[in-house]
Design a protein around this motif. Structure first.
Motif, PDB file in Angstrom:
ATOM      1  N   LEU A 248       9.001   1.062  -9.155  1.00  0.00           N
ATOM      2  CA  LEU A 248       8.800  -0.310  -8.668  1.00  0.00           C
ATOM      3  C   LEU A 248       7.719  -1.032  -9.481  1.00  0.00           C
ATOM      4  CD1 LEU A 248       8.964   0.250  -4.794  1.00  0.00           C
ATOM      5  CD2 LEU A 248      10.712  -0.753  -6.270  1.00  0.00           C
ATOM      6  N   ALA A 249       7.356  -0.422 -10.608  1.00  0.00           N
ATOM      7  CA  ALA A 249       6.250  -0.991 -11.392  1.00  0.00           C
ATOM      8  C   ALA A 249       6.546  -2.433 -11.805  1.00  0.00           C
ATOM      9  CB  ALA A 249       5.982  -0.126 -12.616  1.00  0.00           C
ATOM     10  N   MET A 250       7.800  -2.691 -12.179  1.00  0.00           N
ATOM     11  CA  MET A 250       8.121  -4.024 -12.686  1.00  0.00           C
ATOM     12  C   MET A 250       7.933  -5.123 -11.636  1.00  0.00           C
ATOM     13  SD  MET A 250      10.773  -4.644 -15.655  1.00  0.00           S
ATOM     14  CE  MET A 250      12.285  -4.893 -14.808  1.00  0.00           C
ATOM     15  N   PRO A 251       8.570  -5.004 -10.462  1.00  0.00           N
ATOM     16  CA  PRO A 251       8.332  -6.072  -9.479  1.00  0.00           C
ATOM     17  C   PRO A 251       6.877  -6.177  -9.049  1.00  0.00           C
ATOM     18  CG  PRO A 251       9.675  -4.309  -8.525  1.00  0.00           C
ATOM     19  CD  PRO A 251       9.604  -4.060  -9.995  1.00  0.00           C
TER      20      PRO A 251
ATOM     21  N   SER B 152       0.842  -1.208   0.000  1.00  0.00           N
ATOM     22  CA  SER B 152       0.000   0.000   0.000  1.00  0.00           C
ATOM     23  C   SER B 152       0.875   1.256   0.000  1.00  0.00           C
ATOM     24  CB  SER B 152      -0.929  -0.001   1.202  1.00  0.00           C
ATOM     25  OG  SER B 152      -0.142   0.022   2.373  1.00  0.00           O
ATOM     26  N   ARG B 153       2.069   1.170   0.538  1.00  0.00           N
ATOM     27  CA  ARG B 153       2.937   2.363   0.598  1.00  0.00           C
ATOM     28  C   ARG B 153       3.754   2.537  -0.682  1.00  0.00           C
ATOM     29  NH1 ARG B 153       4.241  -0.268   5.744  1.00  0.00           N
ATOM     30  NH2 ARG B 153       3.208   0.849   7.431  1.00  0.00           N
ATOM     31  N   LEU B 154       4.080   1.446  -1.362  1.00  0.00           N
ATOM     32  CA  LEU B 154       5.077   1.521  -2.437  1.00  0.00           C
ATOM     33  C   LEU B 154       4.568   1.230  -3.841  1.00  0.00           C
ATOM     34  CD1 LEU B 154       8.078  -0.302  -0.664  1.00  0.00           C
ATOM     35  CD2 LEU B 154       7.705   2.161  -0.899  1.00  0.00           C
ATOM     36  N   SER B 155       3.387   0.627  -3.965  1.00  0.00           N
ATOM     37  CA  SER B 155       3.015   0.149  -5.308  1.00  0.00           C
ATOM     38  C   SER B 155       2.768   1.299  -6.280  1.00  0.00           C
ATOM     39  CB  SER B 155       1.800  -0.772  -5.246  1.00  0.00           C
ATOM     40  OG  SER B 155       0.722  -0.064  -4.698  1.00  0.00           O
TER      41      SER B 155
END
Ligand code: FAD
Ligand code: DLZ
Ligand code: SF4
Length: 511
Positions: free
Chosen positions: A477-480, A469-472
């Motif tokens: 970081l789209a790829m991982p 919820s904090r990083l997506s």
């Protein structure tokens, strides 16, 4: 009436602002070794020895110039143990009413002096530290009103202002940044250069005995001590680096090799941070070597970006955001620091090697700090204060103004992305690609059948899941997160269970 001029242990520069306007006939310079500065964290023994030895050498140099210099030793029976206490005592001893100092490099100490001044009403002048290329107001001017405070843009402004690596108003080599050329692993065949070590003289040996006696339980060993402790030594170390090492600095800037703790790094941070070298002279030396054709542009630019860019930038962030900066905890990290950060006793070879090198040398290079010990702290959710205290204690170059933003912002993303555009989270695959640690490790970064998988792998995916919820929303970081989106619920749960087992083993000292 003369002035008392206080010089701190990281202000050992003849041109320091505290000495501006010095009157040799009437003024007194004060340097004081105090217990509080040696123990506010349990500094590596080499760090304390470096600072006290360099202070004693600096005091000798001032006396040699005919400057009245009052030097308080750590084991002086009257020593109050505090810098403010020593300042107050010296004012009385020399019957002076006016003191001058250059602002301390860290918030804690600046506050201590300002509150001492408030309490005593002393006539006291705290001057700006002009050794940095960008003043506080210069950084604020750049930062004000900006949405993002990315180092790269600040660095470009400083390149333009200083003219470093500029040709006709354009960046030399046609690019601001040669990072893409600077990510090579080091082939086994590459021989890393011998580094200059400075054999401790009688004065340093005295200090080393003092440190063993007064700080016996502190981290690290003094055995390999060979840091430059005078400006002359620091200049020799810089020349040696520029000639013998800098040409390969760029190529292998991001690499790690188990048998080469220094690789092609400069080892100048201790000299820069205590004032034996200035950032301007360091950058100019690298630029001159490039102009003379001795150093390729990717090396000169990569190196100058560290000193002119990162070093000035993290200091700017520190003073812009303190004191609140140190208290943020964006990822809500609460784990205790495992003992192996102090002992090196872990089967994870990368961490064990880096910690043991740190014990021996009070040094590890940037990628080891960021992608091994920092990465593990990030993935396992170590509480910011715990890991920050570790970094502040174990490296000879560690001072809060530079350690805190690097740890809090760059390594563990506790500032939520003020400093780094994404968390530097990486699995064992990255460490395997950029180093030779994994070859000799009981864990396997590739998770082959019959081998125990590298703990970094499950921790990496669990980190992304836990912080989704904090990083997506972070584009970098789209790829991982796309990969994770393709995973079944069972697979995600399996990874979380694996990570929980690893964390339990870590807490029990079994990792
Ligand atoms: P080189 O790789 O040769 O770089 C040349 C110089 O550039 C360094 O001496 C340093 O002055 C400057 N520099 C490079 N990277 C940075 C950076 N990220 N921030 C500021 N200056 C930089 N550096 C410190 O000086 N003190 C610290 O306490 C410190 N703590 C760190 C903690 C963490 C978690 C991380 C990831 C980095 C930290 N750094 C710190 C930055 C960097 O790792 C060290 O400056 C570098 O490893 C020092 O070795 P060197 O002189 O061989 O550097
Ligand atoms: C780090 C340090 C240590 C170990 N000892 C001393 C000391 O005895 N006297 C002194 O003036 N400074 C020392 N220092 C450096 C100070 O802690 C430093 O000035 C602050 O960390 C501010 O950057
Ligand atoms: Fe480190 Fe994992 Fe490689 Fe072992 S396998 S050295 S733990 S990255």
């Amino acid at each position: 009436m003369g002035t008392l001029r206080l010089i701190l242990g990281d202000q050992l520069t003849r041109g320091i602002s505290a000495l501006d306007g010095l009157d040799k006939d009437r003024d007194v310079v004060l340097l004081a070794e105090v217990r509080e500065e040696g123990t506010y964290v349990r500094h590596h023994k080499q760090k304390i020895a470096l600072i006290l030895s360099a202070m004693r050498h600096f005091a000798e140099e001032l006396r040699h110039e005919g400057i009245k210099t009052d030097y308080i030793r750590l084991d002086d029976p009257e020593n109050t143990g505090l810098l403010t206490g020593e300042l107050a005592r010296a004012l009385q001893r020399h019957r002076l009413s006016h003191a001058v100092m250059t602002e301390p490099g860290e918030w804690r100490l600046r506050e201590a002096f300002l509150s001492w001044q408030r309490d005593t009403g002393a006539y006291f002048d705290m001057r700006e530290d002009t050794r940095f290329i960008a003043s506080h107001s210069r950084f604020e001017r750049w930062a004000n009103g900006r949405k993002g405070l990315r180092m790269e843009f600040f660095y470009r402004e400083l390149r333009r202002e200083t003219g470093l690596l500029m040709e006709d108003g354009e960046p030399a080599g046609g690019q601001w940044n040669f990072d893409a050329d600077n990510r090579k692993p080091v082939p086994k065949s590459v021989i890393t250069p011998e580094r200059l070590r400075f054999e401790p003289d009688a004065l340093t040996r005295d200090v080393m005995m003092l440190v063993e006696r007064e700080f016996p339980s502190h981290f690290g060993s003094l055995e390999t001590f060979g840091w430059p402790v005078t400006r002359a030594e620091a200049r020799r170390a810089l020349s040696h680096f520029i000639k013998e090492v800098l040409p390969s600095f760029g190529d292998y800037q991001d690499a790690m090799r188990a048998d080469a703790p220094f690789l092609f790094h400069s080892l100048i941070s201790t000299s820069l941070n205590i004032g034996l070298l200035t950032p301007r002279e360091v950058c100019l030396s690298a630029e001159t070597a490039w102009r003379e054709g001795d150093v390729p542009i990717n090396a000169a630019e990569g190196f100058i970006r560290q000193v002119l860019g990162w070093r000035e930038y993290v200091r700017g962030i520190y003073w812009l955001k303190m004191p609140g900066y140190a208290d943020t905890n964006f990822l809500d990290a609460r784990e205790r620091l495992p003992d192996f950060y102090w002992t090196g006793e872990t089967k994870m070879r990368c961490i064990s090697d880096v910690v043991r090198q740190t014990q021996s040398h009070a040094y590890s290079h940037h990628i080891q700090r960021l992608m091994v010990t920092g990465n593990f702290a990030l993935l396992s959710g170590i509480a910011p204060k715990e890991i920050e205290e570790w970094y502040l204690a174990v490296y000879a170059d560690a001072f809060d103004w530079v350690e805190l933003p690097n740890t809090h912002g760059m390594a563990i993303f506790a500032d939520g992305g003020l400093l780094a555009s994404k968390p530097y989270a990486a699995s064992g695959a990255y460490i395997n690609r950029m180093s030779d640690f994994c070859g000799g490790c009981v864990y396997d970064p590739k998770a082959r059948p019959g081998r125990t998988p590298c703990p970094f792998n499950a921790l990496y995916w669990a980190f992304l899941i836990r912080n989704q919820s904090r990083l997506s929303g972070n584009a970098r970081l789209a790829m991982p997160y796309r990969t994770l989106a393709g995973w079944s619920r069972q697979r995600r749960e399996g990874i979380m269970e694996d990570a929980a087992t690893i964390m339990a083993r870590m807490r029990q000292g079994e990792l």
